[in-house]
Every structure is written in structure tokens, then in C-alpha cells.
Design a protein around this motif. Structure first.
Motif, mmCIF file in Angstrom:
data_model
loop_
_atom_site.group_PDB
_atom_site.id
_atom_site.type_symbol
_atom_site.label_atom_id
_atom_site.label_comp_id
_atom_site.label_asym_id
_atom_site.label_seq_id
_atom_site.Cartn_x
_atom_site.Cartn_y
_atom_site.Cartn_z
ATOM 1 N N GLU A 156 1.230 5.390 3.058
ATOM 2 C CA GLU A 156 1.521 3.984 3.359
ATOM 3 C C GLU A 156 3.022 3.700 3.270
ATOM 4 O O GLU A 156 3.591 3.065 4.162
ATOM 5 N N THR A 164 -1.655 -0.121 -0.862
ATOM 6 C CA THR A 164 -2.915 -0.836 -1.060
ATOM 7 C C THR A 164 -3.352 -0.830 -2.522
ATOM 8 O O THR A 164 -3.853 -1.825 -3.042
ATOM 9 N N ASN A 165 -3.171 0.310 -3.172
ATOM 10 C CA ASN A 165 -3.628 0.479 -4.553
ATOM 11 C C ASN A 165 -2.444 0.994 -5.383
ATOM 12 O O ASN A 165 -2.362 2.188 -5.675
#
Length: 193
Positions: A156, A164-165
């Protein structure tokens, strides 16, 4: 240790000797768009079980400007295999594709708030923390890995997307702090080998 760096925090500087005979600080990696600092060691079964997975991640993202720096902060009084000579020997044997630094006084581990070995910190171009935690969900047994959170985060980041995490729980042995007996640690945290 209860403290670890918050997302968005600046990477703490360090000046530490490496197994290649050089001393490195944060500025030595300024050309890398993404910097992964991870706390590791020589003996922990979670490190040993995931080193080759980490190697594959390093290789996968090398051409995307991601640099990895491993730091061993473990007290050699707690585990003699974590001393510098064993670090040099381990690098000669395995030729890992990262710089391997020795933090004898544990100043880097304290500054970063290292909780486990391994524990990963990913910093962007401005050296702000964008991911912290584990690499994989089964670092001790690579055959049981179902998710690689570190690779997901790096994919990412290198694609210009937000992570996202961004915070996961590092899985591994407790950092072996100076003045602490290894036997006080919970057995589930790490086999005392």
C-alpha cells in the motif's frame, strides 16, 4: 515495556555499530524512500522461524526503494548468543539482505519502544511512522502463515495508498532488557531456549 511509537511519530535517531564493521545512524539511510527498522536477535525461535520470510519481503520491495535495518538490543547477559560476535557469525552464515546493528545499551529499543523480537516499524520518506507491529501471523512456523501484514502495508505504501491496517500486535519473544532475568517472562511469550 508499555510504550511504543505512535503512528505519525518521527523515527528516533541512533548511532550503532553493524556487523559489516561500520557505524550507522538514521541519516545513512536518507536516500531510501521507505525505511523499515526492525528489532531482532540471534536466538529467538520467532525470529529464526521468520528470517527467510523477511528475506523474501526485502527482496520483493528492494526495487521499490524500501530499505531494511535490523537492530539487536537484547542483553547478552540474559542470552549469550545475542552478543555481537554471534551476530557477525550469523550474518556470515546467512548473508541476510539488511544492515544488522548492535544496541548494547538498549537506547534504540527504548526510543522506539520495542516490545518483541521481531517487531517492525515502517517509516515514510519524511521518516514518520506509518506501520508498526508484526510481519506475519505465524512467525515461528512459516508453513502456518495466513497473512503477511508487513507486505500488505509495504504494498500500500509503495503504491501511494494509506495503510489499511497500520497497527498490529508484534508476535515473538520479549526484548531481553538489561538487569532482568529471562525466567520472569511469561512462557507463552517465548520458549526460553
Amino acid at each position: 515495556m508499555a510504550f511504543t511509537l505512535d503512528l505519525g511519530a518521527a523515527a528516533p535517531d541512533f548511532s550503532l555499530p553493524a556487523t559489516d564493521g561500520n557505524t550507522y545512524s538514521l541519516a545513512d539511510f536518507s536516500d531510501s524512500p521507505i525505511l523499515v527498522v526492525f528489532f531482532t536477535c540471534n536466538h529467538c525461535p520467532f525470529v529464526i522461524g521468520s528470517d527467510e520470510v523477511t528475506r523474501k519481503t526485502v527482496d520483493r520491495f528492494a526495487d521499490k526503494g524500501v530499505t531494511f535495518v535490523g537492530i539487536n538490543s537484547n542483553s547478552e547477559q540474559t542470552h549469550a548468543d545475542d552478543d555481537f560476535d554471534h551476530m557477525v557469525e550469523r550474518m556470515k552464515t546467512y548473508n541476510f539482505p539488511w544492515v544488522y546493528l548492535r544496541d548494547v545499551e538498549q537506547t534504540a529499543a527504548l526510543a522506539y519502544g520495542a516490545l518483541r523480537t521481531p517487531h517492525f516499524y515502517v517509516f515514510d520518506q519524511e521518516r514518520k511512522l506509518v506501520y508498526t507491529g508484526r510481519a506475519v501471523d505465524s512467525p515461528r512456523d512459516a508453513s502456518k502463515i495466513t497473512v503477511n501484514d508487513l507486505e500488505n502495508a509495504l504494498e500500500e505504501i509503495t503504491s501511494g495508498r494509506p495503510v489499511t491496517n497500520p497497527v498490529t500486535n508484534p508476535i515473538g519473544c520479549n526484548v531481553k532488557w538489561l538487569g532482568q532475568d529471562a525466567h520472569w517472562m511469561p512462557a507463552e511469550a517465548c520458549d526460553l531456549v
